[in-house]
Write a protein that holds these residues in place. Structure first.
Motif, PDB file in Angstrom:
ATOM      1  N   GLY A   1       0.784  -1.242  -0.190  1.00 15.76           N
ATOM      2  CA  GLY A   1      -0.031  -0.023   0.168  1.00 15.76           C
ATOM      3  C   GLY A   1       0.765   1.223  -0.098  1.00 15.76           C
ATOM      4  O   GLY A   1       0.628   2.237  -0.438  1.00 15.76           O
ATOM      5  N   GLY A   2       1.896   1.232   0.892  1.00 20.04           N
ATOM      6  CA  GLY A   2       2.932   2.423   0.791  1.00 20.04           C
ATOM      7  C   GLY A   2       3.338   2.519  -0.741  1.00 20.04           C
ATOM      8  O   GLY A   2       3.989   3.935  -0.789  1.00 20.04           O
ATOM      9  N   LEU A   3       3.273   2.169  -1.844  1.00 21.76           N
ATOM     10  CA  LEU A   3       3.555   2.214  -3.173  1.00 21.76           C
ATOM     11  C   LEU A   3       2.413   2.874  -4.125  1.00 21.76           C
ATOM     12  O   LEU A   3       2.552   3.319  -5.224  1.00 21.76           O
ATOM     13  N   VAL A   4       1.416   2.741  -3.462  1.00 17.74           N
ATOM     14  CA  VAL A   4       0.148   3.001  -4.109  1.00 17.74           C
ATOM     15  C   VAL A   4      -0.318   4.456  -3.900  1.00 17.74           C
ATOM     16  O   VAL A   4      -0.812   4.806  -2.711  1.00 17.74           O
ATOM     17  N   ASP A   5      -0.599   5.577  -4.899  1.00 17.66           N
ATOM     18  CA  ASP A   5      -0.745   6.789  -4.516  1.00 17.66           C
ATOM     19  C   ASP A   5      -2.195   6.914  -4.918  1.00 17.66           C
ATOM     20  O   ASP A   5      -2.745   6.833  -5.891  1.00 17.66           O
ATOM     21  N   ALA A   6      -3.056   7.131  -3.545  1.00 21.56           N
ATOM     22  CA  ALA A   6      -4.529   7.323  -3.684  1.00 21.56           C
ATOM     23  C   ALA A   6      -4.845   8.387  -4.590  1.00 21.56           C
ATOM     24  O   ALA A   6      -6.248   8.677  -5.115  1.00 21.56           O
ATOM     25  N   ASP A   7      -4.211   9.482  -4.363  1.00 21.53           N
ATOM     26  CA  ASP A   7      -4.338  10.627  -5.322  1.00 21.53           C
ATOM     27  C   ASP A   7      -4.659  10.723  -6.873  1.00 21.53           C
ATOM     28  O   ASP A   7      -5.186  11.472  -7.429  1.00 21.53           O
ATOM     29  N   LEU A   8      -4.059   9.470  -7.384  1.00 18.54           N
ATOM     30  CA  LEU A   8      -3.752   9.273  -8.958  1.00 18.54           C
ATOM     31  C   LEU A   8      -4.915   8.399  -9.331  1.00 18.54           C
ATOM     32  O   LEU A   8      -5.512   7.537  -8.489  1.00 18.54           O
ATOM     33  N   PRO A   9      -5.813   8.492 -10.541  1.00 25.90           N
ATOM     34  CA  PRO A   9      -6.402   7.663 -11.127  1.00 25.90           C
ATOM     35  C   PRO A   9      -5.891   6.270 -11.120  1.00 25.90           C
ATOM     36  O   PRO A   9      -4.774   6.206 -11.306  1.00 25.90           O
ATOM     37  N   GLU A  10      -6.860   5.214 -10.828  1.00 26.99           N
ATOM     38  CA  GLU A  10      -6.487   3.858 -11.117  1.00 26.99           C
ATOM     39  C   GLU A  10      -5.431   3.478 -12.211  1.00 26.99           C
ATOM     40  O   GLU A  10      -4.280   2.802 -11.921  1.00 26.99           O
ATOM     41  N   ASP A  11      -5.646   4.312 -13.171  1.00 30.19           N
ATOM     42  CA  ASP A  11      -4.787   3.733 -14.678  1.00 30.19           C
ATOM     43  C   ASP A  11      -3.374   4.305 -14.599  1.00 30.19           C
ATOM     44  O   ASP A  11      -2.501   4.201 -15.076  1.00 30.19           O
ATOM     45  N   ARG A  12      -3.254   4.962 -13.481  1.00 19.33           N
ATOM     46  CA  ARG A  12      -1.789   5.748 -13.445  1.00 19.33           C
ATOM     47  C   ARG A  12      -1.271   5.453 -12.020  1.00 19.33           C
ATOM     48  O   ARG A  12       0.111   5.631 -11.749  1.00 19.33           O
ATOM     49  N   ARG A  13      -1.785   4.602 -11.364  1.00 22.76           N
ATOM     50  CA  ARG A  13      -1.125   3.847 -10.066  1.00 22.76           C
ATOM     51  C   ARG A  13      -0.356   2.647 -10.493  1.00 22.76           C
ATOM     52  O   ARG A  13      -0.318   1.446 -10.482  1.00 22.76           O
ATOM     53  N   THR A  14       1.199   3.273 -10.821  1.00 24.41           N
ATOM     54  CA  THR A  14       2.132   2.352 -11.680  1.00 24.41           C
ATOM     55  C   THR A  14       3.503   2.418 -10.933  1.00 24.41           C
ATOM     56  O   THR A  14       3.923   3.570 -10.523  1.00 24.41           O
ATOM     57  N   THR A  15       4.236   1.405 -10.752  1.00 25.55           N
ATOM     58  CA  THR A  15       5.567   1.434  -9.954  1.00 25.55           C
ATOM     59  C   THR A  15       6.390   0.559 -10.858  1.00 25.55           C
ATOM     60  O   THR A  15       6.249  -0.545 -11.190  1.00 25.55           O
TER      61      THR A  15
END
Length: 246
Positions: free
Chosen positions: A131-145
């Motif tokens: 969860g620490g790598l997932v930015d909740a402020d970004l839309p789902e399609d841009r939550r990429t590492t």
């Protein structure tokens, strides 16, 4: 500094060329206990472990090579006992098979190598490991590492009880959780030098392209790997504290 009360993280190595690499400097608060399963060493009973980490390797998760069957059984027992567990690449495939999933050897669309985009699903947002790598402020399609990858076998069916956490463009199951265990198909521990060494083993990999990608993304990759290593170590420490009598 460690002492007798420091939780012990048992690290199972299955291949001489696949080590803890950069994770060795990021696993805060635990004492690492290496076990060379490929050389016949035993981790002991799963229910006696504070934490378990299974590394990758060149072999198949369904092979009969030394240490593979024993590690599958250990992973199944660790999940049953609620031991905090992390499988990386082959370790993730072994975890999937051990808990009812399925792995395809030499899966289409072919080897996934270099630095890939790991796309986080909504289920990852509040996960205690990733969860620490997932930015909740970004839309789902841009939550990429961005993460290192080097595999040709792939998980094609998750265990029935698993929570699906991430996918990539090539393969659906990049991260999952089953009970107390997480499987990561990618290699958050891998340095550019290690990724280069792995790439050079395969005729179907453009080593120069892998080196360029590793150099370009290394700051991001290292930062994300550090987050994952420290999060997992924290989970091991927390569980050990819960098990310690007051």
């Amino acid at each position: 500094m460690t002492d007798a009360t420091t939780p012990v993280l048992t690290v199972v190595q299955l291949d001489d060329g696949v080590s803890l690499d950069r994770f060795a400097d990021w696993l805060d608060g635990v004492r690492v206990r290496p076990v060379r399963a490929d050389l016949g060493e035993s981790a002991g009973p799963a229910d006696a472990l504070d934490g378990l980490l299974v590394l990758g390797g060149q072999m198949s998760a369904t092979s009969d090579e030394p240490g593979i069957a024993e590690t599958r059984a250990l992973l199944a027992d660790a999940v049953a006992a609620g031991v905090p567990t992390l499988g990386l690449c082959l370790g993730a495939q072994l975890l999937a098979v051990a808990t009812g999933g399925r792995v395809h050897v030499a899966a289409p669309p072919g080897r996934e190598s270099g630095v890939i985009g790991v796309h986080w699903r909504p289920e990852a947002l509040h996960d205690e490991l990733v969860g620490g790598l997932v930015d909740a402020d970004l839309p789902e399609d841009r939550r990429t590492t961005r993460m290192p990858s080097m595999h040709a076998d792939a998980i094609v069916d998750l265990p029935r009880a698993a929570k699906w956490l991430a996918h990539s463009r090539a393969y659906p199951y990049q991260a999952f959780r089953v009970g107390s265990a997480w499987g990561l198909q990618f290699h958050p521990e891998a340095s550019p030098a290690t990724l280069h060494a792995w790439a050079s083993l395969h005729d179907d990999v453009d080593t120069a392209a892998v080196d360029a990608a590793a150099a370009e993304h290394d700051e991001v990759v290292a930062g994300a790997g550090r987050v994952l290593a420290r999060a997992f170590a924290g989970i091991v420490v927390a569980r050990a504290a819960e098990r310690t009598p007051a």
